[in-house]
Design an enzyme around this catalytic site. Structure first.
Site, short mmCIF file in Angstrom:
data_model
loop_
_atom_site.label_atom_id
_atom_site.label_comp_id
_atom_site.label_asym_id
_atom_site.label_seq_id
_atom_site.Cartn_x
_atom_site.Cartn_y
_atom_site.Cartn_z
N HIS A 17 -38.16 5.10 31.20
CA HIS A 17 -39.05 3.99 31.57
C HIS A 17 -39.92 3.54 30.42
CE1 HIS A 17 -38.71 5.29 36.07
NE2 HIS A 17 -37.61 4.80 35.59
N SER A 41 -40.17 12.86 42.67
CA SER A 41 -39.88 12.64 44.11
C SER A 41 -38.45 12.12 44.27
CB SER A 41 -40.88 11.64 44.69
OG SER A 41 -40.81 10.41 43.95
N1 APR Z 1 -45.55 21.10 40.12
C1 APR Z 1 -44.39 20.71 40.72
N2 APR Z 1 -44.24 19.50 41.32
C2 APR Z 1 -45.32 18.68 41.32
C3 APR Z 1 -46.55 19.01 40.71
C4 APR Z 1 -46.63 20.29 40.09
N3 APR Z 1 -47.77 20.70 39.48
N4 APR Z 1 -47.42 17.98 40.91
C5 APR Z 1 -46.75 17.03 41.59
N5 APR Z 1 -45.49 17.44 41.85
C6 APR Z 1 -44.43 16.70 42.50
C7 APR Z 1 -44.88 15.95 43.75
O1 APR Z 1 -44.66 16.77 44.88
C8 APR Z 1 -43.95 14.72 43.75
O2 APR Z 1 -42.81 14.92 44.57
O3 APR Z 1 -44.02 15.70 41.59
C9 APR Z 1 -43.50 14.58 42.29
C10 APR Z 1 -43.99 13.31 41.63
O4 APR Z 1 -43.40 12.22 42.29
P1 APR Z 1 -43.85 10.73 41.94
O5 APR Z 1 -45.34 10.66 41.90
O6 APR Z 1 -43.09 9.83 42.83
O7 APR Z 1 -43.37 10.52 40.43
P2 APR Z 1 -41.92 10.16 39.90
O8 APR Z 1 -40.86 10.81 40.70
O9 APR Z 1 -41.95 10.45 38.44
O10 APR Z 1 -41.87 8.57 40.12
C11 APR Z 1 -40.76 7.87 39.58
O11 APR Z 1 -41.78 5.75 40.15
O12 APR Z 1 -43.59 4.32 40.24
C12 APR Z 1 -42.46 4.65 39.51
O13 APR Z 1 -42.23 4.22 37.21
C13 APR Z 1 -42.84 5.09 38.12
O14 APR Z 1 -41.67 6.70 36.74
C14 APR Z 1 -42.25 6.50 38.02
C15 APR Z 1 -41.18 6.50 39.11
#
Ligand code: APR
Length: 261
Positions: free
Chosen positions: A132, A206
């Site tokens: 990204h 996620s």
């Molecule tokens: N250890 C393990 N898992 C964790 C921790 C941790 N300390 N903290 C958070 N999580 C998990 C959460 O449970 C969640 O499922 O990390 C995940 C983060 O998910 P999102 O916030 O949806 O982030 P991501 O999957 O990277 O989103 C993908 O969405 O909005 C767009 O461009 C943005 O790159 C991003 C994309």
């Protein structure tokens, strides 16, 4: 043998390991996640940062983007034990690539390596592919020049909205905006890495945003062992061989120790 030991055993025996990371790996560094408790999208509307908004209303886009950057990247933040553990696996083992959705640049800080856009890979370097883009950089929409973001963000915060390049073009954060295509070469490279992997680790994501979220399925359908490390359930849990519900700063160092022991 518990799940993590099984996963470490698969990693040790693999020729090609690929790690795929999301906001959860940077959360312990103080970078907020997008979804879940107190997520970025609880405070902001994704539409404010869509590519169409940037094209239609660059001034309003930049005003909101500055607020988002402050929310996400306020103060000093650095790689945490999970980034360092992956970097150690890259230096000592068969971690071929880190594919990240994160734009914070923390994998690069933990393990300076080729950026996966064709730079010369040496054998022991891990490719870091920022699917990204990178929020610490901006890019001119006319001449395509990339620049360090800090001075440009300062100019925008001082009232230059939108900030413009010497060539007169408007700068855009060097990230893939909603509604914008990922660069073809990047997603093709990510897909071939997923297909080639013997072990595919999905860490702190996620797994809901396409096309990245399809990579674990592609790896599984190509015969890879898929391991998911995430605090919450994901839509790919059903196709994973190992699902590990633990904080990345506990799970990744333990995985590294098991793999490198
Ligand atoms: N250890 C393990 N898992 C964790 C921790 C941790 N300390 N903290 C958070 N999580 C998990 C959460 O449970 C969640 O499922 O990390 C995940 C983060 O998910 P999102 O916030 O949806 O982030 P991501 O999957 O990277 O989103 C993908 O969405 O909005 C767009 O461009 C943005 O790159 C991003 C994309």
């Amino acid at each position: 043998m518990n799940d993590l030991e099984r996963l470490a055993d698969d990693v040790r025996r693999a020729d090609t390991v690929v790690a795929f990371t999301g906001a959860g790996i940077s959360a312990p560094s103080g970078v907020p996640t997008f979804r879940g408790d107190d997520g970025v999208w609880d405070k902001f509307d994704e539409g404010q940062f869509a590519y169409g908004r940037f094209q239609r209303d660059p001034e309003g886009f930049w005003a909101d983007r500055l607020e988002l950057q402050r929310e996400m990247f306020d103060g000093e933040f650095e790689p945490n034990a999970a980034h360092e553990a992956l970097a150690a696996m890259g230096r000592n083992e068969n971690l071929e690539a880190i594919l990240t959705q994160n734009t914070d640049g923390l994998h690069g800080e933990a393990a300076p390596a080729s950026d996966g856009t064709g730079g010369p890979d040496t054998d022991d370097e891990t490719t870091i592919l920022e699917l990204h883009g990178n929020s610490q950089r901006v890019r001119c929409t006319d001449c395509g020049k990339r620049r360090d973001g800090d001075p440009i963000f300062e100019r925008a915060a001082g009232g230059e909205l939108p900030p413009t390049c010497d060539c007169g073009g408007v700068f855009k954060p060097d990230v893939v905006l909603f509604g914008e295509q990922l660069p073809g070469a990047v997603i093709q490279r990510a897909r071939s890495l997923a297909r080639e992997s013997d072990v595919f680790l999905a860490i702190g994501s996620s797994l809901v945003v396409e096309p990245a979220a399809s990579l674990p399925r592609l790896a599984a359908s190509s015969g890879a062992t898929v391991g998911i490390v995430n605090l919450e359930s994901t839509p790919c849990d059903g196709i994973a061989d190992v699902v590990y519900r633990e904080d990345v700063t506990d799970a990744l160092p333990r995985l590294r120790d098991l793999v490198l022991e």
